[in-house]
Scaffold this motif. Structure first.
Motif, PDB file in Angstrom:
ATOM      1  N   ARG A 139     -20.978 -24.239 -21.644  1.00  0.00           N
ATOM      2  CA  ARG A 139     -21.441 -22.902 -21.277  1.00  0.00           C
ATOM      3  C   ARG A 139     -22.965 -22.907 -21.251  1.00  0.00           C
ATOM      4  O   ARG A 139     -23.612 -23.312 -22.222  1.00  0.00           O
ATOM      5  N   TYR A 145     -26.146 -20.179 -20.696  1.00  0.00           N
ATOM      6  CA  TYR A 145     -26.337 -18.730 -20.742  1.00  0.00           C
ATOM      7  C   TYR A 145     -27.810 -18.399 -20.935  1.00  0.00           C
ATOM      8  O   TYR A 145     -28.614 -19.262 -21.302  1.00  0.00           O
ATOM      9  N   ASN A 182     -30.826 -14.784 -21.351  1.00  0.00           N
ATOM     10  CA  ASN A 182     -31.271 -13.390 -21.287  1.00  0.00           C
ATOM     11  C   ASN A 182     -32.686 -13.367 -20.732  1.00  0.00           C
ATOM     12  O   ASN A 182     -33.461 -14.291 -20.985  1.00  0.00           O
ATOM     13  N   VAL A 188     -28.571 -10.279 -18.536  1.00  0.00           N
ATOM     14  CA  VAL A 188     -27.747 -11.296 -19.192  1.00  0.00           C
ATOM     15  C   VAL A 188     -26.976 -12.074 -18.129  1.00  0.00           C
ATOM     16  O   VAL A 188     -26.651 -11.542 -17.073  1.00  0.00           O
ATOM     17  N   SER A 246     -24.249 -15.891 -17.641  1.00  0.00           N
ATOM     18  CA  SER A 246     -23.672 -17.112 -18.189  1.00  0.00           C
ATOM     19  C   SER A 246     -22.772 -17.775 -17.159  1.00  0.00           C
ATOM     20  O   SER A 246     -22.256 -17.126 -16.242  1.00  0.00           O
ATOM     21  N   THR A 254     -19.570 -20.675 -17.501  1.00  0.00           N
ATOM     22  CA  THR A 254     -18.723 -21.479 -18.396  1.00  0.00           C
ATOM     23  C   THR A 254     -17.751 -22.278 -17.553  1.00  0.00           C
ATOM     24  O   THR A 254     -17.063 -21.714 -16.701  1.00  0.00           O
ATOM     25  N   SER A 305     -21.433  -6.074 -17.929  1.00  0.00           N
ATOM     26  CA  SER A 305     -21.520  -7.224 -17.035  1.00  0.00           C
ATOM     27  C   SER A 305     -20.307  -7.284 -16.124  1.00  0.00           C
ATOM     28  O   SER A 305     -19.254  -6.721 -16.426  1.00  0.00           O
ATOM     29  N   GLU A 365     -17.776 -10.172 -14.525  1.00  0.00           N
ATOM     30  CA  GLU A 365     -17.403 -11.580 -14.667  1.00  0.00           C
ATOM     31  C   GLU A 365     -16.362 -11.942 -13.613  1.00  0.00           C
ATOM     32  O   GLU A 365     -15.500 -11.139 -13.266  1.00  0.00           O
ATOM     33  N   ARG A 419     -30.390 -23.216 -28.433  1.00  0.00           N
ATOM     34  CA  ARG A 419     -31.036 -22.132 -27.698  1.00  0.00           C
ATOM     35  C   ARG A 419     -32.537 -22.335 -27.736  1.00  0.00           C
ATOM     36  O   ARG A 419     -33.086 -22.802 -28.718  1.00  0.00           O
TER      37      ARG A 419
END
Length: 195
Positions: free
Chosen positions: A61, A63, A65, A75, A77, A79, A113, A115, A192
């Motif tokens: 994943r 991701y 911000n 935001v 991401s 995956t 969000s 998805e 991160r």
């Protein structure tokens, strides 16, 4: 007129707690300003168990911000997981969030969000994710997160997401996240970077 000893003890204890609370609030705020950023990117190894599909799958994943104005942020991401029994999927999510101070060391936030999940086998689906949670400093350089997220894609489900980050520096952290729902669970570990 002199105050009784008991009243003086209560007043002294109240004053001490007020001073200690103020000192902690200042320290918590300083730590939050040091490590909590809404400009970051991360990469994690994810392992998922989906009960409804008898799937055990894993993958990566990515991701991130992006802060927009101090309260609003973007935001996103991606995956990609694969596994046994014909399991596997790619999920892309993007949206916006709003945050406000909950305490000197924690933020209260909400995100909305979209998805889109494309399974390796079967039909894809698109839905919304509405989430709310708390994010902040638990102790020194350890960040914590607790979030409830409702997903509308496929079978509606609500998940409890918990996470912890250990900040080695102001910009680099090791991450550990877990998600628990009625459809299954996942665990993810990675790194991160604040920018």
């Amino acid at each position: 007129m002199a105050l009784p000893v008991r009243t003086m003890q209560i007043a002294a204890a109240t004053l001490a707690l007020s001073v200690a609370g103020g000192a902690y609030a200042d320290r918590g705020a300083a730590l939050k300003n040091t490590y909590i950023s809404y400009n970051h990117a991360g990469l994690q190894y994810v392992e998922q168990d989906l009960d409804d599909y008898d799937c055990n799958q894993d993958g990566l994943r990515a991701y991130g911000n992006v802060d927009i104005d101090g309260h609003w942020y973007g935001v996103g991401s991606v995956t990609d997981v694969s596994g046994n029994n014909g399991c596997g999927s790619t999920t892309v999510a993007a949206g916006a969030g709003y945050r406000t101070a909950f305490s000197p060391s924690f933020d209260l936030y909400g995100t909305l969000s979209v998805e889109h999940t494309s399974p390796d086998y079967g039909s894809s689906d698109t839905g919304l994710i509405a989430a709310a949670g708390l994010r902040g400093i638990l102790y020194n350089n350890i960040e914590g997160k607790a979030e409830v997220a409702h997903h509308t894609a496929f079978n509606d489900t609500t998940a409890l997401n918990l996470g912890a980050n250990y900040w080695f520096t102001r910009t680099i952290a090791a991450t550990l996240d877990t998600s628990l729902s009625d459809e299954g669970n996942s665990i993810a570990a990675g790194a991160r970077v604040n920018f």
